[in-house]
Design a protein around this motif. Structure first.
Motif, PDB file in Angstrom:
ATOM      1  N   ASN A 126      -7.315  -1.519  -2.373  1.00 49.79           N
ATOM      2  CA  ASN A 126      -8.065  -2.532  -1.619  1.00 49.79           C
ATOM      3  C   ASN A 126      -8.651  -3.582  -2.549  1.00 49.79           C
ATOM      4  O   ASN A 126      -8.594  -4.787  -2.271  1.00 49.79           O
ATOM      5  N   ARG A 148       0.838  -1.216   0.000  1.00 47.37           N
ATOM      6  CA  ARG A 148       0.000   0.000   0.000  1.00 47.37           C
ATOM      7  C   ARG A 148       0.866   1.257   0.000  1.00 47.37           C
ATOM      8  O   ARG A 148       0.560   2.245  -0.670  1.00 47.37           O
ATOM      9  N   TRP A 152       2.208   1.709  -3.443  1.00 47.30           N
ATOM     10  CA  TRP A 152       1.083   2.135  -4.298  1.00 47.30           C
ATOM     11  C   TRP A 152       0.819   3.630  -4.130  1.00 47.30           C
ATOM     12  O   TRP A 152       0.655   4.359  -5.116  1.00 47.30           O
ATOM     13  N   ASP A 153       0.787   4.081  -2.877  1.00 46.95           N
ATOM     14  CA  ASP A 153       0.525   5.502  -2.617  1.00 46.95           C
ATOM     15  C   ASP A 153       1.692   6.370  -3.071  1.00 46.95           C
ATOM     16  O   ASP A 153       1.482   7.455  -3.636  1.00 46.95           O
ATOM     17  N   GLN A 192       1.553   6.876  -6.590  1.00 43.92           N
ATOM     18  CA  GLN A 192       0.298   7.510  -7.002  1.00 43.92           C
ATOM     19  C   GLN A 192      -0.409   6.696  -8.092  1.00 43.92           C
ATOM     20  O   GLN A 192      -0.756   7.193  -9.159  1.00 43.92           O
ATOM     21  N   GLY A 207      -3.347   5.189  -7.723  1.00 46.79           N
ATOM     22  CA  GLY A 207      -4.806   5.207  -7.638  1.00 46.79           C
ATOM     23  C   GLY A 207      -5.267   5.478  -6.219  1.00 46.79           C
ATOM     24  O   GLY A 207      -4.469   5.681  -5.306  1.00 46.79           O
ATOM     25  N   GLU A 208      -6.587   5.484  -6.047  1.00 45.75           N
ATOM     26  CA  GLU A 208      -7.158   5.724  -4.730  1.00 45.75           C
ATOM     27  C   GLU A 208      -6.948   4.511  -3.823  1.00 45.75           C
ATOM     28  O   GLU A 208      -6.613   3.414  -4.273  1.00 45.75           O
ATOM     29  N   ASP A 209      -7.196   4.742  -2.537  1.00 46.39           N
ATOM     30  CA  ASP A 209      -7.059   3.674  -1.555  1.00 46.39           C
ATOM     31  C   ASP A 209      -8.002   2.515  -1.872  1.00 46.39           C
ATOM     32  O   ASP A 209      -7.642   1.345  -1.724  1.00 46.39           O
ATOM     33  N   MET A 210      -9.202   2.844  -2.327  1.00 47.23           N
ATOM     34  CA  MET A 210     -10.179   1.800  -2.650  1.00 47.23           C
ATOM     35  C   MET A 210      -9.718   0.967  -3.851  1.00 47.23           C
ATOM     36  O   MET A 210     -10.038  -0.222  -3.947  1.00 47.23           O
ATOM     37  N   ASP A 211      -8.940   1.575  -4.742  1.00 43.95           N
ATOM     38  CA  ASP A 211      -8.409   0.813  -5.875  1.00 43.95           C
ATOM     39  C   ASP A 211      -7.410  -0.239  -5.399  1.00 43.95           C
ATOM     40  O   ASP A 211      -7.430  -1.390  -5.858  1.00 43.95           O
TER      41      ASP A 211
END
Length: 510
Positions: free
Chosen positions: A217, A202, A205-206, A209, A211-215
């Motif tokens: 997940n 995670r 991923w962040d 950049q 995608g969003e956190d929900m992506d």
């Protein structure tokens, strides 16, 4: 339901028709007890050696198991159906008054924990069943992990808030997508590794950049579901996550691997944009050089168990000071450096052994209701210390055999911690002054200690541990003893003092 000629209770025992006894619907053990066949053979030959403990919910005519006994009840019903023999129909029972349902669940949790280690997911699901019951009974919307820890302790079931957090992760995140692996015995160490891997992925991923956190997940949960199986291994899940990140970021897979290694081991990683395959030749091989350098620097450390996730640690090659420079493959370091390196390795070995001994002791204590009685000492003694005698609420729930086993195990943990032979001022430093253990040790009153912890004779103690400890815990006990021997041998060979005086002294009672 009770035998007409034996309905009166004698010494608290009643004879009850097994067809009017029901299993507890929230029984923590969701899978068949691995000891089922052995217990069935014993009951078939000798009958029930311990009475079932029952309760009766107000307004009902039948009984429900009050604290454990689900395996024995199933066996009795199976034997009665198979044979029709009345000795399997009418069974001795102790009937306790009905209280809150949460009390029944805690009683079953304690009983299952003591008679045989529950699979991690079974215990976790039961803990969160208990959470829901407590929230309903206390009329609160939600209970924090700290509040749960206190409420569980009050009910004689020690569980730290950090363990509750791990169980919550297993129940809420992993159970819906990895039921096969968890049901097959995926335990706490593997759950901790998955959690560490998710956090590392995670973070990458962040940082990139993607995608969003929900992506993230959605990706993570889908990969967990895809790789769920009874013969589970973390490496395919890690490979899949690294491939997904590499595809999304259009980055070289090797770079993502190195970034994941750095993230898992807590090292900084300054990644340079790497060309994808096919572009490396145009860059003159620079990317290969960067990858090799970073890979050689990677620590390959798993934050949970101290080894690389899914990989065997590389053995350390000792320096041979007797070889000339040409044979060693490297320049011979100065003697001072060699000695410093040896001291460093010795200290690292001791820390590792202490951690290993603590893990074994903590597992045994947790499985037998003694989780709150033992603490970790990372840089002191053998790596652990007993700080409490067995709690009274636990003692009150045990039959004589289980009390003997728990007491024998307490003394085994005391021996591994060197409770009675370590420097008394250091030991007292860690104990609560109001505890019976502190009073007994500070006053050198062996009688007080023996009255606080039931002490079987040495022959009986060995029998209790060797015969009654379930097979997984027996293996943990053997590992604990081997680790204890390794620590003592290391201390003897190197002259290390295991117990280091504490500045200011301890809490000695004069």
């Amino acid at each position: 339901m009770t035998a007409p000629d034996e309905s009166a209770q004698v010494h608290g025992i009643s004879r009850v028709d097994v067809t009017h006894i029901h299993h507890y619907s929230r029984n923590p053990r969701r899978q068949q007890n691995p000891e089922y066949d052995r217990i069935k053979a014993s009951i078939r030959a000798e009958g029930l050696d311990q009475p079932l403990v029952l309760s009766q919910e107000p307004g009902t005519s039948d009984y429900v198991l009050h604290s454990g006994g689900n395996t024995r009840l199933k066996i009795l019903k199976d034997l009665f159906e198979e044979t029709g023999d009345d000795r399997f129909r009418w069974v001795n029972c102790v009937i306790k008054p009905w209280s809150q349902e949460s009390n029944l669940l805690f009683a079953h949790l304690r009983e299952n924990e003591l008679r045989g280690a529950l699979p991690f997911i079974d215990k976790a699901l039961a803990v969160f069943d208990a959470k829901a019951l407590l929230e309903k009974e206390l009329a609160v919307e939600t209970l924090s992990q700290r509040q749960l820890e206190e409420l569980f302790r009050e009910r004689g079931f020690g569980l730290s808030h950090s363990m509750i957090s791990k169980m919550g992760y297993a129940v809420d995140t992993l159970w819906p997508v990895m039921p096969k692996a968890l049901a097959a015995g995926l335990g706490r160490p593997q759950v901790e590794k998955i959690r560490a891997l998710e956090r590392a992925a995670r973070e990458i991923w962040d940082r990139r950049q993607l995608g969003e956190d929900m992506d993230f997940n959605a990706v993570f949960l889908e990969l967990c579901r895809r790789h769920d199986c009874s013969e589970w291994d973390i490496q395919p899940l890690r490979d899949a996550l690294e491939n997904e990140i590499a595809d999304e970021s259009e980055q070289n897979r090797q770079v993502v691997y190195l970034e994941m290694e750095a993230q898992l081991s807590g090292r900084p990683f300054d990644f340079v944009s790497q060309p994808v395959e096919g572009e490396e030749e145009e860059q003159g091989g620079t990317s290969d050089k960067v990858c090799r350098q970073e890979k050689n620097q990677s620590a390959d450390i798993d934050p949970v168990n101290g080894s690389s996730l899914g990989r065997e640690p590389k053995p350390t090659q000792p320096l041979d000071s007797n070889k000339p420079n040409g044979e060693s493959g490297a320049k011979t370091p100065a003697p001072e450096f060699t000695q410093n390196r040896k001291t460093s390795l010795t200290s690292r070995d001791l820390r590792s052994l202490r951690a290993q001994l603590w893990e074994c002791a903590a597992a045994l204590a947790e499985h037998h209701g003694l989780g709150e009685a033992v603490i970790q000492l990372k840089d002191q003694g053998l790596g652990l210390l007993l700080v409490e005698v067995p709690p009274q609420e636990l003692i009150d729930t045990l039959d004589p055999d289980m009390l003997g086993l728990v007491s024998a195990l307490w003394w085994q943990l005391a021996a591994s911690a060197e409770l009675t032979v370590a420097p008394i001022d250091i030991v007292l430093h860690y104990l609560n002054k109001s505890s019976a253990l502190h009073e007994a040790l500070a006053s050198h009153d062996a009688g007080l200690l023996f009255s606080s912890v039931w002490t079987p004779d040495p022959g009986h103690m060995s029998s209790l541990l060797w015969q009654q400890l379930n097979p997984p815990d027996w293996q943990v006990l053997l590992r604990m003893m081997e680790t204890y021997r390794a620590i003592k041998r290391l201390a003897y060979d190197t002259g290390i003092e295991l117990w280091v005086p504490i500045a200011g002294g301890g809490n000695v009672i004069q």
